[in-house]
Design a protein around this motif. Structure first.
Motif, short mmCIF file in Angstrom:
data_model
loop_
_atom_site.label_atom_id
_atom_site.label_comp_id
_atom_site.label_asym_id
_atom_site.label_seq_id
_atom_site.Cartn_x
_atom_site.Cartn_y
_atom_site.Cartn_z
N THR A 189 0.64 -1.29 0.20
CA THR A 189 -0.07 -0.02 -0.02
C THR A 189 1.12 1.24 0.06
O THR A 189 1.65 1.39 0.83
N SER A 250 1.45 -3.89 4.38
CA SER A 250 2.51 -3.39 4.84
C SER A 250 3.75 -4.21 4.79
O SER A 250 4.83 -3.85 5.16
N HIS A 388 0.86 6.58 7.94
CA HIS A 388 -0.17 5.65 8.24
C HIS A 388 -1.67 6.07 7.64
O HIS A 388 -2.54 5.58 7.33
N GLN A 391 -1.98 5.67 4.23
CA GLN A 391 -2.22 4.12 4.01
C GLN A 391 -3.83 3.86 4.18
O GLN A 391 -4.41 2.99 3.44
N SER A 392 -4.20 4.36 5.24
CA SER A 392 -5.54 4.39 5.36
C SER A 392 -6.45 4.91 4.40
O SER A 392 -7.45 4.25 4.01
N ARG A 395 -6.47 2.60 1.24
CA ARG A 395 -7.02 1.51 1.66
C ARG A 395 -8.66 1.86 1.59
O ARG A 395 -9.56 0.86 1.11
#
Lengths: 429, 285
Positions: A189, A250, A388, A391-392, A395
């Motif tokens: 990701t 990850s 992070h 990435q969230s 996603r």
């Protein structure tokens, strides 16, 4: 009673005396994050210095492992203003903003390091409004690792753009008879590091935050929403993900090494580790990072770590001169997979021979030389949180169908909040 | 008597100096710092009023970290209590070879936090993990939020197991034997003796263990740092890990001080509840 009191005084005095330790004057202390083969190579360099120049000037260089790069930074900040601060610390780009704002750093410019011998992209990577902050040492760049065995069987070439990736994904991915994915086309990701290339390369050169990605001044404004770069990336990435052959994870390294994904993005210096993990199970190859679209021509930035100085002694300067010497840089690069920081190594016949014998290492070199040196890594506060949150959001868009414009807005707002918070707490009004 | 008191205070003095230097002064500094803008170099840049608290509570990640901490507590506390009780009950009687089981249960005390956290990380890392091989599963232990918090709770249990076990075991073994023998003569079976004689006797120690576990769960940060680094996707970020990120990694000392102040209040409340509970237990025999 008297006896107890005397014991107490003796204990207190010895505790106070032992607390006030002092550093040895003829030792250069270097805090680092190197482990495994990298640590062995670094020890070799230190031994080389100690046995030659160090011996001549009566100085010993001593390496001290202090955990991951972030841990080194945390410890440097904790030791600031005390005698415990090392002479040199190896830290990555996440340290730059803090170091730039600190009053205890001796910048490479202040130390009189000769910048003309260094790789221009490596100099740009650590240059700020205070000049060159540190001496580039562990240079690496993002590259695409792919399973050549799978690509060859599918008759696929490494993708040049994300659209190419979308087109070949069903061929390099695999499903079993029940329709379950048994091999993904790509694992990972994207986050700050990958987006440094996916966003930074757009339109030849793009930044995530102002001040040229925070290198000049403290970043105050996020740019990824207004210039449309994050949106453009998400549109292409979503199409790629929708093939059904992209795994959000990850831990792409393990997925790739286990053969569960046909490709991944990672730092170029991971190559020796990957080769060791994969062995003869399949053939591994490397390629340039796919471009977000045809206009994303900026290439990649130099990542990795640099040596930050906290002492302006002649001994430290001598150590830096030694570490930037052609022989030292070549052996460091060959032993670790890092890109040499000294330009002369690239035209050195011995290094050329090495690249011919190890063509996979050549990809990062060629990609770096073909990239716009102005494409640089991001220096911004709350790096972990932003890492992070990227990435969230990715996603959310790929797995849960979140609206792309909303995700871009949320991401930009989050970064802006971090910038505002940092500015409020760390800069005078 | 007076001389005895002076000696006692003198012996306590080093601990008191340390407590003042390393607990009380930093606490006061944190409370004051939470209302100031303090740069990461420690320079006071001006008053912040309630800005640090407002910014803290407007950060979704902080609210999430509270949720993660209590989720961790909800998994860790029952798991820890049940396993400790089971281990102590099984080994409470001194028999031949019981020492082997005792040694096994005490092993966690001999392993450092960092080492065992790293070992757990390797055991549960990726789908091709040692855990999946042993259990014949295909779970993304540290890759999926639900699994990762469970692994973290398992690690928490392992870390606390040794000390909790020794506390509870010693409590079981301190029970007056005449009570158990009298119950046995009166015809009570081993289960009845356990539930009606032994467990009520160890209840005060069990409450100490539970309160210590609550305190450990709320304060957990180092295992998070090593095992999951708050991931995957910030799903195991606890309050204290969030504090570490803000105060030490992001350079937001004001925010860090606000969290430290709130946590000190929370810890104070827990300790006060614990003290009240112990007082209640003592008063009720």
């Amino acid at each position: 009673m008297k006896k107890a009191f005397s014991v107490f005084i003796v204990l207190l005095a010895s505790a106070l005396l032992s607390a006030g330790g002092s550093k040895e004057e003829n030792t250069i202390t270097i805090w680092h994050q190197f482990t495994g083969a990298h640590s062995d190579m670094f020890d070799e360099i230190l031994d080389g210095f100690n046995e030659t120049i160090g011996k001549d000037i009566g100085v010993t260089a001593e390496g001290v492992y202090q955990g991951a790069a972030n841990d080194v930074l945390t410890k440097v900040k904790a030791a600031a203003g005390t005698s415990e601060l090392p002479d040199i610390a190896a830290m990555d780009a996440t340290a730059c903003l803090d170091m730039k704002e600190s009053d205890y750093l001796i910048t490479a410019d202040e130390a009189g390091i000769d910048k003309s011998i260094l790789l221009p992209a490596a100099v740009r990577a650590f240059t700020s409004d205070r000049g060159l902050l540190a001496v580039p040492f562990c240079c690496s760049s993002l590259i695409l690792y792919y399973n050549k065995t799978v690509f060859d069987e599918a008759g696929a070439e490494p993708p040049r753009t994300l659209d190419d990736f979308t087109a070949i994904a069903p061929r390099i991915g695999q499903r079993d008879s029940k329709g379950n994915v048994t091999r993904y086309a790509f694992a990972g990701t994207p986050t700050t590091y990958e987006l440094g290339a996916f966003i930074g390369a757009q339109n030849g050169l793009s930044y995530m935050v102002d001040g040229k990605n925070g290198h000049f001044g403290v970043p105050r404004n996020v740019l990824i929403e207004t210039d449309g770069t994050f949106r453009n990336f998400l549109v292409h990435w979503k199409q790629f993900y929708d093939t059904g052959f992209v795994l959000n994870t990850s831990d792409q390294m393990q997925e790739f090494a286990a053969g569960r994904s046909a490709s991944m993005l990672n730092a170029s210096d991971r190559l020796p580790t990957l080769q060791r993990l994969i062995g003869d199970r399949f053939e591994i190859a490397t390629a340039f990072v796919p471009m977000t679209d045809e206009n994303a021509t900026g290439g990649v930035n130099i990542g990795g770590s640099a040596l930050f100085m906290f002492s302006d002694s002649e001994a430290v300067k001598a150590f830096m001169d030694y570490i930037l010497s052609l022989d030292c840089q070549r052996s460091w690069a060959e032993g670790t997979g890092y890109l040499p920081a000294t330009s002369a190594v690239y035209s050195d016949p011995e290094f050329q021979e090495y690249l011919e014998a190890n063509p996979l290492y050549g990809t990062a070199v060629a990609q770096t030389l073909a990239s716009n040196p102005e494409v640089t890594g991001i220096w911004m506060p709350s790096g972990y949180q932003i890492y992070h949150t990227y990435q969230s959001e990715i996603r959310e868009v790929t797995e849960n169908g979140k609206d792309i414009d909303q995700a871009v807005h949320d991401m930009a707002s989050f970064i802006q909040l971090q910038l505002d918070d940092y500015a409020r707490q760390n800069t005078s009004k | 008597m007076k001389r005895q008191n002076t000696k006692a205070y003198l012996l306590l003095l080093p601990s008191m100096i340390l407590a003042v230097l390393f607990s009380f002064l930093p606490l006061i500094q944190s409370i004051i710092g939470s209302f100031l803008n303090v740069s990461q170099q420690g320079k006071v840049l001006g008053a912040a009023g309630l800005d640090n608290y407002i910014s803290l509570f407007s950060d979704k990640a902080f609210i999430n970290s509270i949720g993660h901490t209590f989720l961790f507590l909800a998994i860790f506390l029952p798991l820890n209590t049940v396993l400790i009780l089971l281990a102590a009950i099984l080994t409470r009687r001194k028999r031949r070879h019981i020492a082997i089981a005792e040694y096994v249960f005490l092993i966690p005390m001999a392993v450092s936090l960092s080492s065992i956290s790293l070992i757990f990380r390797e055991i549960f890392r990726g789908r091709v993990s040692i855990a999946n091989r042993i259990l014949s599963t295909d779970l993304p232990w540290l890759e999926s939020p639900g699994c990762a918090i469970f692994v973290l709770a398992l690690l928490g249990v392992f870390l606390d197991f040794g000390i909790d076990y020794i506390l509870l075991l010693s409590s079981f073994r301190k029970i007056d034997r005449s009570l158990i023998e009298a119950a046995s003569i009166d015809g009570a079976g081993s289960l009845r003796t356990l539930f009606y004689i032994e467990l009520p006797e160890v209840k005060p120690m069990l409450s100490v263990i539970i309160f210590l576990a609550i305190k450990d769960a709320i304060m957990i940060s180092a295992p998070v740092m090593i095992l999951t680094a708050g991931g995957p996707f910030r799903s195991t970020e606890t309050i204290m890990y969030y504090y570490y990120l803000e105060a030490f990694r992001s350079g937001n000392r004001g925010t860090g001080s606000s969290i430290a102040t709130l946590m000190a209040i929370l810890a104070g409340l827990i300790m006060a509840t614990m003290a009240a509970r112990r007082r209640h237990d003592r008063e009720n025999g």
